[in-house]
Scaffold this motif. Structure first.
Motif, mmCIF file in Angstrom:
data_model
loop_
_atom_site.group_PDB
_atom_site.id
_atom_site.type_symbol
_atom_site.label_atom_id
_atom_site.label_comp_id
_atom_site.label_asym_id
_atom_site.label_seq_id
_atom_site.Cartn_x
_atom_site.Cartn_y
_atom_site.Cartn_z
ATOM 1 N N TYR A 36 0.841 -1.193 0.000
ATOM 2 C CA TYR A 36 0.000 0.000 0.000
ATOM 3 C C TYR A 36 0.879 1.247 0.000
ATOM 4 C CZ TYR A 36 -4.217 -2.645 1.244
ATOM 5 O OH TYR A 36 -5.286 -3.498 1.253
ATOM 6 N N GLN A 38 0.575 5.355 1.138
ATOM 7 C CA GLN A 38 -0.236 6.306 1.871
ATOM 8 C C GLN A 38 0.388 7.691 1.791
ATOM 9 O OE1 GLN A 38 -0.894 5.539 6.063
ATOM 10 N NE2 GLN A 38 -2.828 6.665 6.038
ATOM 11 N N LYS A 42 -4.120 11.169 3.615
ATOM 12 C CA LYS A 42 -5.026 10.285 2.872
ATOM 13 C C LYS A 42 -4.999 8.877 3.443
ATOM 14 C CE LYS A 42 -4.535 12.748 -1.515
ATOM 15 N NZ LYS A 42 -4.199 12.622 -2.960
ATOM 16 N N GLY A 43 -5.986 8.077 3.054
ATOM 17 C CA GLY A 43 -5.990 6.679 3.430
ATOM 18 C C GLY A 43 -5.049 5.871 2.550
ATOM 19 N N PRO A 44 -4.675 4.669 2.992
ATOM 20 C CA PRO A 44 -3.793 3.804 2.194
ATOM 21 C C PRO A 44 -4.435 3.449 0.854
ATOM 22 C CG PRO A 44 -3.925 3.031 4.464
ATOM 23 C CD PRO A 44 -4.982 4.079 4.302
ATOM 24 N N LEU B 90 -9.246 4.509 10.341
ATOM 25 C CA LEU B 90 -9.391 4.134 8.938
ATOM 26 C C LEU B 90 -10.392 3.005 8.796
ATOM 27 C CD1 LEU B 90 -5.620 4.206 8.080
ATOM 28 C CD2 LEU B 90 -7.324 5.618 6.951
ATOM 29 N N GLY B 104 -10.890 3.998 3.237
ATOM 30 C CA GLY B 104 -11.407 5.347 3.190
ATOM 31 C C GLY B 104 -10.280 6.343 3.429
ATOM 32 N N GLN B 105 -10.635 7.620 3.451
ATOM 33 C CA GLN B 105 -9.613 8.663 3.560
ATOM 34 C C GLN B 105 -9.175 8.915 4.994
ATOM 35 O OE1 GLN B 105 -12.803 9.093 3.366
ATOM 36 N NE2 GLN B 105 -13.472 11.125 4.039
#
Lengths: 112, 112
Positions: A36, A38, A42-44, B90, B104-105
């Protein structure tokens, strides 16, 4: 998140160079792995995955290598760009309930 | 594209308040997850759900509960918020618990 990069190992590369980010996973029985990305705030975001019956998988500008002998996973990014600056972390499917276990991450910093 | 939406990006709550974090996904995924992310600790699983009205404890469920009344929605509840619950939260969803989770963010919660 904004401060997810604190306390993390940092890799600093020059724009255009290749980057290699490493991950040691914990469970020899894990059969599925994900990388992932990130970005700050922000989210992953999913980058690439690989199953344990493979040792290499390629995507667009990224390659994941899996070495099950030493329980090691790596992410190679070709021609690193400033937009690649982020925290990268691996995840393995090896939790007691089959869920994903996440590594703590590496912060990639790209110098223009 | 999978979309996982968390209702708030930033929240500030007082100690002792009851806090609801909402998450909605639009891909008809069976599985939904709540994680918290803290510097130096990575992502830690709080709760997850395999189906409507089903929930399973993750690694750090203490102080939290969840609700899954509809397939697309997974709520995290802090019954009585404490300062040590200040964190990035998250939400994620996946087709199965064993495959890629889409995030999600994030919601940055501060408890004062």
């Amino acid at each position: 998140g904004e401060n997810v990069g604190l306390h993390l190992p940092t890799l600093s590369v020059q724009e255009g160079d290749n980057s290699i980010i490493n991950c040691a996973y914990s469970n020899s029985a894990s059969d599925y792995f994900i990388w992932y990305k990130q970005e700050s705030g922000k989210g992953p975001q999913f980058i690439i995955d690989i199953r344990s019956n493979m040792d290499k998988r390629q995507g667009q500008r990224v390659t994941v290598l899996l070495n099950k002998t030493v329980k090691h996973l790596s992410l190679q990014i070709a021609a690193t760009q400033p937009g690649d600056s982020a925290v990268y972390f691996c995840a393995e499917r090896g939790g007691s309930q089959g869920n994903l276990i996440f590594g703590k991450g590496t912060k990639l910093s790209v110098k223009p | 594209d999978v979309k996982v939406t968390q209702s708030s990006r930033y929240l500030v709550k007082r100690t002792g308040e009851k806090v609801f974090l909402e998450c909605v996904q639009d891909m008809d995924h069976e599985n939904m997850f709540w994680y918290r992310q803290d510097p130096g600790l990575g992502l830690r699983l709080i709760y997850f759900s395999y189906d409507v009205k089903m929930k399973e404890k993750g690694d750090i469920p203490e102080g939290y509960s969840v609700s899954r009344e509809k397939k697309e929605r997974f709520s995290l509840i802090l019954e009585s918020a404490s300062t040590n619950q200040t964190s990035m939260y998250l939400c994620a969803s996946s087709f199965s618990p064993y495959t890629t989770a889409f995030f999600g963010q994030g919601t940055r919660l501060t408890v004062v």
